[in-house]
Design a protein around this motif. Structure first.
Motif, PDB file in Angstrom:
ATOM      1  N   LYS A 176      79.931 127.717 -81.717  1.00  0.00           N
ATOM      2  CA  LYS A 176      81.099 128.099 -82.493  1.00  0.00           C
ATOM      3  C   LYS A 176      81.794 126.814 -82.923  1.00  0.00           C
ATOM      4  O   LYS A 176      81.859 125.855 -82.157  1.00  0.00           O
ATOM      5  N   VAL A 177      82.322 126.811 -84.136  1.00  0.00           N
ATOM      6  CA  VAL A 177      83.076 125.668 -84.629  1.00  0.00           C
ATOM      7  C   VAL A 177      84.388 126.191 -85.188  1.00  0.00           C
ATOM      8  O   VAL A 177      84.392 127.048 -86.071  1.00  0.00           O
ATOM      9  N   VAL A 178      85.504 125.696 -84.642  1.00  0.00           N
ATOM     10  CA  VAL A 178      86.831 126.064 -85.127  1.00  0.00           C
ATOM     11  C   VAL A 178      87.348 124.903 -85.959  1.00  0.00           C
ATOM     12  O   VAL A 178      87.348 123.756 -85.503  1.00  0.00           O
ATOM     13  N   MET A 179      87.781 125.204 -87.201  1.00  0.00           N
ATOM     14  CA  MET A 179      88.297 124.169 -88.090  1.00  0.00           C
ATOM     15  C   MET A 179      89.711 124.531 -88.528  1.00  0.00           C
ATOM     16  O   MET A 179      89.953 125.643 -88.983  1.00  0.00           O
ATOM     17  N   ASN A 180      90.632 123.590 -88.345  1.00  0.00           N
ATOM     18  CA  ASN A 180      92.027 123.767 -88.736  1.00  0.00           C
ATOM     19  C   ASN A 180      92.389 122.749 -89.806  1.00  0.00           C
ATOM     20  O   ASN A 180      91.974 121.593 -89.727  1.00  0.00           O
ATOM     21  N   PRO A 181      93.198 123.152 -90.807  1.00  0.00           N
ATOM     22  CA  PRO A 181      93.637 122.178 -91.800  1.00  0.00           C
ATOM     23  C   PRO A 181      94.513 121.109 -91.159  1.00  0.00           C
ATOM     24  O   PRO A 181      95.198 121.368 -90.168  1.00  0.00           O
ATOM     25  N   GLY A 182      94.474 119.909 -91.714  1.00  0.00           N
ATOM     26  CA  GLY A 182      95.283 118.810 -91.190  1.00  0.00           C
ATOM     27  C   GLY A 182      96.233 118.285 -92.249  1.00  0.00           C
ATOM     28  O   GLY A 182      95.986 118.413 -93.446  1.00  0.00           O
ATOM     29  N   LYS A 221      86.785 121.675 -83.704  1.00  0.00           N
ATOM     30  CA  LYS A 221      86.351 121.699 -82.310  1.00  0.00           C
ATOM     31  C   LYS A 221      85.063 122.498 -82.223  1.00  0.00           C
ATOM     32  O   LYS A 221      84.985 123.617 -82.726  1.00  0.00           O
ATOM     33  N   SER A 222      84.064 121.925 -81.607  1.00  0.00           N
ATOM     34  CA  SER A 222      82.791 122.600 -81.411  1.00  0.00           C
ATOM     35  C   SER A 222      82.775 123.194 -80.009  1.00  0.00           C
ATOM     36  O   SER A 222      82.983 122.489 -79.027  1.00  0.00           O
ATOM     37  N   CYS A 239      75.317 123.658 -84.161  1.00  0.00           N
ATOM     38  CA  CYS A 239      76.668 123.235 -84.555  1.00  0.00           C
ATOM     39  C   CYS A 239      76.781 123.136 -86.068  1.00  0.00           C
ATOM     40  O   CYS A 239      77.778 123.566 -86.655  1.00  0.00           O
ATOM     41  N   LEU A 240      75.761 122.571 -86.718  1.00  0.00           N
ATOM     42  CA  LEU A 240      75.780 122.457 -88.178  1.00  0.00           C
ATOM     43  C   LEU A 240      75.776 123.822 -88.843  1.00  0.00           C
ATOM     44  O   LEU A 240      76.530 124.065 -89.787  1.00  0.00           O
ATOM     45  N   LYS A 241      74.924 124.728 -88.372  1.00  0.00           N
ATOM     46  CA  LYS A 241      74.865 126.061 -88.970  1.00  0.00           C
ATOM     47  C   LYS A 241      76.184 126.803 -88.764  1.00  0.00           C
ATOM     48  O   LYS A 241      76.633 127.537 -89.646  1.00  0.00           O
ATOM     49  N   ALA A 242      76.827 126.604 -87.617  1.00  0.00           N
ATOM     50  CA  ALA A 242      78.127 127.233 -87.375  1.00  0.00           C
ATOM     51  C   ALA A 242      79.182 126.668 -88.321  1.00  0.00           C
ATOM     52  O   ALA A 242      80.005 127.413 -88.867  1.00  0.00           O
ATOM     53  N   ALA A 243      79.163 125.353 -88.541  1.00  0.00           N
ATOM     54  CA  ALA A 243      80.102 124.736 -89.472  1.00  0.00           C
ATOM     55  C   ALA A 243      79.857 125.254 -90.889  1.00  0.00           C
ATOM     56  O   ALA A 243      80.809 125.547 -91.629  1.00  0.00           O
ATOM     57  N   PHE A 244      78.596 125.402 -91.275  1.00  0.00           N
ATOM     58  CA  PHE A 244      78.265 125.937 -92.591  1.00  0.00           C
ATOM     59  C   PHE A 244      78.742 127.370 -92.738  1.00  0.00           C
ATOM     60  O   PHE A 244      79.224 127.763 -93.797  1.00  0.00           O
TER      61      PHE A 244
END
Length: 164
Positions: A93-99, A126-127, A136-141
């Motif tokens: 899982k990859v959680v991405m938040n705006p900065g 955060k991975s 991790c890459l596929k989750a980010a995609f």
């Protein structure tokens, strides 16, 4: 969105991971290489590819070709992603938040490389779960491909009228 033509974009490529694998045969071991590569145009377009060959340069070339065929486009707002998103693939899982401006890319390993080549400058990611680079890459995609621009979200929710 429609099909993205990789020939019209100036893409930068980044090698994430190279792995040497061995096949045991009667006379000993046969070695080959796998390469994991991301390509991006620094403007919200990014692609992922994996290539296998007997030599490293050939594996990287194959991976780049596959990455160019798997381009996805996502919205970028003021150098960051428009909203919080979570991508999933397998156990990763990859959680991405705006900065905010000046945050930089706070992300680890393969996710950092994806965000760098895609043109995102301020993000906190955060991975969670798998440490496998491919997962991790596929989750980010997965997360990046599900991003929507704020106007579309507001229109879906009904907060923004289509007529002005």
């Amino acid at each position: 969105m429609g099909k993205i033509d990789p020939n019209k974009l100036t893409l930068t490529e980044k090698v994430i991971f190279i792995n040497r694998v061995a096949k045991v045969v009667k006379g000993g071991r046969r070695f080959s290489f796998t390469a994991l590569v991301v390509v991006g145009d620094s403007n919200g377009t990014v692609g992922l590819g994996k290539g296998k060959a007997n030599e490293v340069p050939e594996a990287i070339r194959k991976a780049v070709d596959k990455a160019k065929r798997s381009l996805v486009q996502f919205p970028i707002k003021d150098g960051t992603i428009p909203h919080r998103i979570m991508g999933r693939f397998g156990a990763g899982k990859v959680v991405m938040n705006p900065g905010r401006d000046g945050t930089g890319i706070i992300a680890g390993g393969p996710v950092r490389a994806v965000l760098e080549v895609s043109g995102v400058h301020n993000v906190v990611a955060k991975s969670i779960g798998s440490n496998n680079a491919f997962n991790c890459l596929k989750a980010a995609f997965d997360g990046l491909s599900r991003l929507q621009d704020p106007e579309t979200v507001m229109r879906i929710v009904g907060k923004l009228s289509t007529q002005n």
